[in-house]
Write an enzyme that holds these catalytic residues in place. Structure first.
Site, PDB file in Angstrom:
ATOM      1  N   LYS A  13       0.867  -1.201   0.000  1.00  0.00           N
ATOM      2  CA  LYS A  13       0.000   0.000   0.000  1.00  0.00           C
ATOM      3  C   LYS A  13       0.887   1.228   0.000  1.00  0.00           C
ATOM      4  O   LYS A  13       2.068   1.172   0.376  1.00  0.00           O
ATOM      5  CB  LYS A  13      -0.927   0.026   1.223  1.00  0.00           C
ATOM      6  CG  LYS A  13      -0.236   0.050   2.609  1.00  0.00           C
ATOM      7  CD  LYS A  13       0.205   1.400   3.130  1.00  0.00           C
ATOM      8  CE  LYS A  13       0.862   1.322   4.506  1.00  0.00           C
ATOM      9  NZ  LYS A  13       1.687   2.481   4.849  1.00  0.00           N
ATOM     10  N   ASP A 141      -2.416  -1.168  10.780  1.00  0.00           N
ATOM     11  CA  ASP A 141      -2.616  -1.119   9.326  1.00  0.00           C
ATOM     12  C   ASP A 141      -3.320  -2.365   8.785  1.00  0.00           C
ATOM     13  O   ASP A 141      -3.682  -2.409   7.602  1.00  0.00           O
ATOM     14  CB  ASP A 141      -1.261  -1.037   8.592  1.00  0.00           C
ATOM     15  CG  ASP A 141      -0.641   0.347   8.673  1.00  0.00           C
ATOM     16  OD1 ASP A 141      -1.276   1.251   9.243  1.00  0.00           O
ATOM     17  OD2 ASP A 141       0.482   0.507   8.158  1.00  0.00           O
TER      18      ASP A 141
HETATM   19  O1  C5P Z   1       0.197  -1.077  15.221  1.00  0.00           O
HETATM   20  P1  C5P Z   1       1.610  -1.123  14.718  1.00  0.00           P
HETATM   21  O2  C5P Z   1       2.357  -2.305  15.206  1.00  0.00           O
HETATM   22  O3  C5P Z   1       1.697  -0.944  13.244  1.00  0.00           O
HETATM   23  O4  C5P Z   1       2.314   0.170  15.350  1.00  0.00           O
HETATM   24  C1  C5P Z   1       3.702   0.262  15.639  1.00  0.00           C
HETATM   25  C2  C5P Z   1       3.944   1.385  16.637  1.00  0.00           C
HETATM   26  O5  C5P Z   1       3.687   2.645  16.022  1.00  0.00           O
HETATM   27  C3  C5P Z   1       3.048   1.368  17.855  1.00  0.00           C
HETATM   28  O6  C5P Z   1       3.601   0.596  18.870  1.00  0.00           O
HETATM   29  C4  C5P Z   1       3.006   2.842  18.245  1.00  0.00           C
HETATM   30  O7  C5P Z   1       4.171   3.190  18.951  1.00  0.00           O
HETATM   31  C5  C5P Z   1       3.066   3.545  16.916  1.00  0.00           C
HETATM   32  N1  C5P Z   1       1.739   3.934  16.403  1.00  0.00           N
HETATM   33  C6  C5P Z   1       1.122   5.074  16.882  1.00  0.00           C
HETATM   34  N2  C5P Z   1      -0.083   5.445  16.368  1.00  0.00           N
HETATM   35  C7  C5P Z   1      -0.660   4.740  15.368  1.00  0.00           C
HETATM   36  C8  C5P Z   1      -0.052   3.580  14.852  1.00  0.00           C
HETATM   37  C9  C5P Z   1       1.161   3.205  15.396  1.00  0.00           C
HETATM   38  O8  C5P Z   1       1.642   5.751  17.784  1.00  0.00           O
HETATM   39  N3  C5P Z   1      -1.818   5.163  14.866  1.00  0.00           N
END
Ligand code: C5P
Length: 290
Positions: A13, A141
């Protein structure tokens, strides 16, 4: 059930638009983003029958991905725990989407596994809203990749609304420099650059001159991570400028980087830009948007 050998495409994406609205009390960030599926750039996941209730995973090009922290394994485990459907599988992942580039490859792999499981779970299959909730628990995501279409996302990326947008007729160039941006770092850097904007403040007082982002046209190609990520990796700004100088109608970083994309109305201009960037050793993917 009988499992037959299946090969699934797991697409990348890009974020055509990514605004960070503020920091939530739980440490995550509220986003407003437009996800666009890049079907011309994909990993493949081969599924074959395995043994008992075990999953054995191979990733010949990237053996370090053969681990229980891989989102394919996590998806299989979470789905099995939630539904009781935990078929023995032998899974082979062929990676083509560059990793750590903001193109969502890992999330896509997890979602592809979840979709396949749900389609094969018979009466244990989850309704879509429960599947989306399960996906969101694995990564912000992942819900997007359960859909096959462009989508606006709010919340932390999991609140999706289909977007009526097409790039048909344009050529998409994705540039993947050998730079990996750590997503939690990028969010923290954005917090620091914006004096830790609290989400409520952002929503209630934007007109009073807070440092929070102002509302923008939803169709603008923009990425709020660029300011902090470009400061750390100035080469990325140069690549973006180079895309625009070579005729891109719009260009931006995807996700928290470091991949960048350019959208070209003229295919020859995209080819020229691709050749120039490849000369600098940057991995390039170009494709016609359909
Ligand atoms: O959910 P994911 O594993 O993709 O997110 C990785 C990190 O990115 C999370 O632990 C968080 O620190 C940060 N994050 C965030 N806000 C979001 C998505 C991710 O702060 N909307």
């Amino acid at each position: 059930m009988t499992i037959t050998e299946t090969i699934l495409a797991s697409p990348a994406k890009i974020n055509l638009h990514l605004r960070i609205l503020g920091l939530r009390a739980d440490g995550y960030h509220e986003l407003h983003t437009l996800f666009y599926p890049v079907t011309g750039l994909y990993d493949t996941i081969k599924i074959e029958p395995g043994h008992d209730e075990n999953m054995f995973m191979r990733c010949p090009k990237n053996p370090d991905l053969e681990s229980t922290s891989n989102l394919i394994y996590k998806a299989w485990k979470a789905f099995g725990t939630a539904t009781g459907f935990m078929p023995g599988l032998f899974v082979t992942l062929d990676k083509r989407i560059p990793m750590g580039g903001g193109l969502g490859g890992g999330s896509s792999n997890g979602a592809t596994m979840l979709r396949w499981l749900n389609e094969n779970a018979g009466d244990k299959a989850l309704p879509l809203n429960e599947l989306v909730a399960l996906a969101a628990g694995l990564g912000a995501d992942i819900p997007f990749f359960l859909m096959d279409a462009p989508a606006w996302a709010g919340g932390i990326g999991e609140m999706l609304t289909p977007a009526d947008i097409t790039l048909s007729g344009m050529t998409l160039l994705v540039a993947c420099p050998d730079i990996h941006v750590d997503t939690p770092w990028a969010f923290k850097a954005w917090d620091q650059a914006n004096d830790f904007p609290n989400l409520q403040e952002s929503l209630t007082t934007p007109e009073l001159g807070t440092k929070n982002p102002a509302p923008v046209s939803p169709l603008a190609i923009v990425n709020d991570f660029e300011s902090v990520v470009f400061s750390k990796h100035p080469i990325l700004r140069k690549i973006k400028e180079m895309l625009i100088q070579n005729g891109a109608s719009g260009a931006a970083m995807s996700g928290s980087g470091a991949s960048l994309f350019g959208l070209f109305r003229n295919k020859d201009a995209a080819t020229t830009a691709a050749q120039a960037l490849e000369k600098d050793g940057i991995e390039i993917f170009t494709m016609d948007c359909i």
